[in-house]
Design a protein around this motif. Structure first.
Motif, PDB file in Angstrom:
ATOM      1  N   UNK A  77       0.984  -1.286   0.052  1.00  0.00           N
ATOM      2  CA  UNK A  77      -0.097   0.104   0.071  1.00  0.00           C
ATOM      3  C   UNK A  77       0.846   1.309  -0.226  1.00  0.00           C
ATOM      4  N   UNK A  78       0.782   1.913  -0.856  1.00  0.00           N
ATOM      5  CA  UNK A  78       1.399   3.272  -1.161  1.00  0.00           C
ATOM      6  C   UNK A  78       0.933   4.454  -0.228  1.00  0.00           C
ATOM      7  N   UNK A  85      -7.603   7.944   0.519  1.00  0.00           N
ATOM      8  CA  UNK A  85      -8.668   7.675   1.283  1.00  0.00           C
ATOM      9  C   UNK A  85      -8.880   8.506   2.566  1.00  0.00           C
ATOM     10  N   UNK A  86      -8.336   9.618   2.369  1.00  0.00           N
ATOM     11  CA  UNK A  86      -8.169  10.870   3.417  1.00  0.00           C
ATOM     12  C   UNK A  86      -9.540  11.161   3.958  1.00  0.00           C
ATOM     13  N   UNK A  87      -9.968  11.072   5.361  1.00  0.00           N
ATOM     14  CA  UNK A  87     -11.152  11.210   5.679  1.00  0.00           C
ATOM     15  C   UNK A  87     -11.273  12.907   5.958  1.00  0.00           C
ATOM     16  N   UNK A 148      -2.258   9.227  10.868  1.00  0.00           N
ATOM     17  CA  UNK A 148      -2.845   8.481   9.822  1.00  0.00           C
ATOM     18  C   UNK A 148      -4.112   7.639  10.155  1.00  0.00           C
ATOM     19  N   UNK A 149      -4.419   7.735  11.520  1.00  0.00           N
ATOM     20  CA  UNK A 149      -5.648   6.965  12.067  1.00  0.00           C
ATOM     21  C   UNK A 149      -6.686   7.845  12.526  1.00  0.00           C
ATOM     22  N   UNK A 150      -7.993   7.486  12.321  1.00  0.00           N
ATOM     23  CA  UNK A 150      -9.099   8.349  12.639  1.00  0.00           C
ATOM     24  C   UNK A 150      -9.417   7.735  14.351  1.00  0.00           C
ATOM     25  N   UNK A 151      -9.682   8.885  15.031  1.00  0.00           N
ATOM     26  CA  UNK A 151      -9.818   8.536  16.427  1.00  0.00           C
ATOM     27  C   UNK A 151     -11.232   9.473  16.796  1.00  0.00           C
TER      28      UNK A 151
END
Length: 307
Positions: A77-78, A85-87, A148-151
């Motif tokens: 995965x690059x 896929x940024x939210x 890089x993670x949604x919390x």
């Protein structure tokens, strides 16, 4: 100088939006830390990123992320694919709902952050959001992307700013049943409860973090200073293990040995300072700046109650 912001973006409540910055509310940089050394040479240990098969060192620009499907089979995965896929929460903390503070299980709490307006604009909108949460006596729940993670993030007013506490997702919290199922059902008598309540009343007080001393940190400082001064290290005797045979008798004896509660201390002045009771460094450890308060004699503290 305030630390650099971990995240910058916007805080939004419906159509009210303001630019904000998020800062870590806690730090462990003041704690003693160790390096790993080669006992034979005294040199520091250095970690290299190497190819697991060839053993060759791999430069950072050639390292990519991969998800393991099975042994030796990965899906690459690059960075560009991850950015696609940024939210929305990458740039905006959208307040989704308001809940009571008591609704949040402590197991879901991760770590706190300070949130304040970013720049000179948006202070009015920030104040509206902050005071709305304060007036309603609620906790605002939103989402934010960090590392890089949604919390999930819970927002509460503090003074002129907000405290945002990251929350875990349900799949990150283990069920208590697998740990508690084997606990025996024991009937506790009224006499035992009465004695236990008496002990609790003797120890009752208000939580004040200034009363607590990091004994392990103090012991580390003592150890390093003794070794640096060439003094012999004498191991301390360990407390003997006790075997409680008669629980009722142990409770009675506890009631008889508990000291009376210490008088409440006067509120300490605000400001950053060394923890109460922390021992001063006899000699500064390399890489750590001696605190300004090191030359001052620590102020007297009320007698701490037994643990």
């Amino acid at each position: 100088m305030a630390p650099r912001a971990n995240w910058k973006g916007f805080l939004r409540l419906s159509l009210v939006t303001c630019p904000v910055a998020l800062y870590p509310a806690t730090s462990e940089s003041e704690k003693i830390s160790f390096n790993q050394l080669n006992r034979q040479t005294g040199h520091r240990i250095k970690y290299l990123k190497v190819d697991a098969d060839t053993g060759d060192e791999v430069p950072n620009e050639d390292i990519v992320k991969g998800y393991q499907l099975e042994k030796d089979q990965f899906i690459e995965v690059t960075k560009e694919e991850l950015e696609e896929i940024a939210l929305e929460s990458t740039r905006t903390i959208e307040i989704d709902e308001f809940v009571d503070r008591t609704d949040i299980d402590p197991r879901y709490l991760i770590r706190p952050y300070y949130i304040r307006p970013d720049g000179k604009v948006g202070h009015d909108a920030f104040a509206v959001i902050r005071e709305t949460i304060r007036e309603m006596d609620k906790v605002a729940i939103g989402r934010v992307v960090l590392t890089n993670r949604e919390h999930i993030i819970a927002l509460e007013p503090m003074d002129k700013g907000l405290v945002g506490t990251l929350l875990r997702y349900p799949y990150e919290v283990r069920s208590e049943q697998e740990y508690f199922d084997e606990i025996q059902d024991v009937k506790v008598t009224k006499d035992m409860l009465d004695l236990a309540r008496h002990i609790v009343n003797q120890k009752a007080g208000r939580f004040d973090p200034e009363k607590f001393e990091d004994h392990y940190e103090t012991a580390l400082i003592d150890l390093i200073n003794q070794k640096r001064a060439g003094k012999p290290i004498t191991p301390k005797s360990k407390p003997a293990a006790t075997n409680v045979v008669d629980l009722m008798e142990a409770l009675r004896r506890s009631v008889g040995t508990e000291p009376a509660p210490a008088k409440a201390a006067k509120p300490a002045k605000k400001g950053r300072k060394a923890s109460a009771g922390q021992k001063e460094m006899l000699m500064p450890i390399e890489g750590k700046k001696p605190k300004e308060a090191a030359a001052k004699k620590p102020s007297a503290r009320p007698q701490r109650k037994s643990a």
